[in-house]
Design a protein around this motif. Structure first.
Motif, PDB file in Angstrom:
ATOM      1  N   SER A 155       0.922  -1.075  -0.159  1.00 43.56           N
ATOM      2  CA  SER A 155       0.148   0.145  -0.336  1.00 43.56           C
ATOM      3  C   SER A 155       0.873   1.169  -0.296  1.00 43.56           C
ATOM      4  O   SER A 155       0.483   2.507  -0.970  1.00 43.56           O
ATOM      5  CB  SER A 155      -0.836  -0.515   1.313  1.00 43.56           C
ATOM      6  N   TYR A 156       1.658   1.255   0.967  1.00 41.11           N
ATOM      7  CA  TYR A 156       2.783   2.433   0.740  1.00 41.11           C
ATOM      8  C   TYR A 156       3.251   2.538  -0.586  1.00 41.11           C
ATOM      9  O   TYR A 156       3.605   3.729  -0.848  1.00 41.11           O
ATOM     10  CB  TYR A 156       3.823   1.987   2.209  1.00 41.11           C
ATOM     11  N   ASN A 158       2.585   1.992  -3.374  1.00 36.73           N
ATOM     12  CA  ASN A 158       1.138   2.490  -4.614  1.00 36.73           C
ATOM     13  C   ASN A 158       1.259   3.804  -3.850  1.00 36.73           C
ATOM     14  O   ASN A 158       1.705   4.359  -5.541  1.00 36.73           O
ATOM     15  CB  ASN A 158      -0.022   1.276  -4.213  1.00 36.73           C
ATOM     16  N   GLN A 159       1.121   4.245  -3.197  1.00 34.96           N
ATOM     17  CA  GLN A 159       1.006   5.451  -2.664  1.00 34.96           C
ATOM     18  C   GLN A 159       2.127   6.616  -2.928  1.00 34.96           C
ATOM     19  O   GLN A 159       2.093   7.257  -3.666  1.00 34.96           O
ATOM     20  CB  GLN A 159       0.324   5.650  -1.260  1.00 34.96           C
ATOM     21  N   GLN A 162       2.272   7.128  -6.694  1.00 37.64           N
ATOM     22  CA  GLN A 162       0.917   7.609  -7.284  1.00 37.64           C
ATOM     23  C   GLN A 162       1.972   9.147  -7.221  1.00 37.64           C
ATOM     24  O   GLN A 162       1.571   9.457  -7.962  1.00 37.64           O
ATOM     25  CB  GLN A 162       0.224   7.577  -6.763  1.00 37.64           C
TER      26      GLN A 162
END
Length: 183
Positions: A155-156, A158-159, A162
């Motif tokens: 998740s980190y 991916n963030q 982005q």
């Protein structure tokens, strides 16, 4: 971090095989299907090393990565065949159930292959040491918390990607603007 990348790479490989490999293969005419790439040569492993590797993989719940490989490949193949045979949808749906039933359990070949890979990468003693570690309180904690840590790490990443993509986009635009080209 290398360990995390190995897990992510392994999961990606399994998912790639399960989700992407079959449709492309299924869409090729039978005469033009390429032979699968040969597996890398692995050194022979002792039965004890294989047993330890399999136990480690069981403790790590590795089978969760490939448990749905057979149904996924069957579904992807059926969908690929449907694209050029829409009039056979009912039959292909029925055949998919039969094929999945006939091939149920074949995903265990992935687990056996993973055990051979572990036995290739680690000595028998190292596998036994790893097994002892995973049975220790810290090893048990690692087994229990690692999936969540990996999920949060993904998740980190991916963030981060982005936000970083915006930075890259801004730099592209700035460089193109210097060339007198607005994008």
């Amino acid at each position: 971090m290398t360990y995390l990348l190995n897990i992510v790479a392994a999961a990606g490989l399994v998912m790639g095989l399960a989700l992407a490999g079959a449709p492309a293969h299924a869409q090729q005419p039978a005469a033009k299907q390429a032979a699968p790439a040969p597996a890398p040569a692995l050194k022979p492993a002792s039965p004890a090393a294989l047993a330890a590797a399999k136990e480690i993989l069981t403790m790590k719940n590795a089978n969760a990565m490939y448990a749905s490989a057979v149904p996924n490949v069957v579904e992807q193949t059926k969908n690929a065949l449907l694209q050029s045979n829409l009039n056979y949808q009912k039959d292909l749906n029925e055949v998919a159930v039969i094929v999945a039933k006939n091939l149920a359990g074949k995903e265990q070949e992935i687990g056996d292959g993973m055990a051979k890979i572990y036995a290739n990468e680690f000595t028998e003693q190292e596998l036994k040491d790893l097994l002892a570690f995973y049975k220790s309180p810290l090893g048990q904690k690692l087994l229990a918390t690692e999936p969540r840590a990996i999920q949060f790490s993904m998740s980190y990443m991916n963030q981060w990607a982005q936000v970083f993509a915006q930075t890259v986009n801004e730099q592209f635009r700035a460089e193109m603007k210097k060339r007198g080209k607005e994008i």
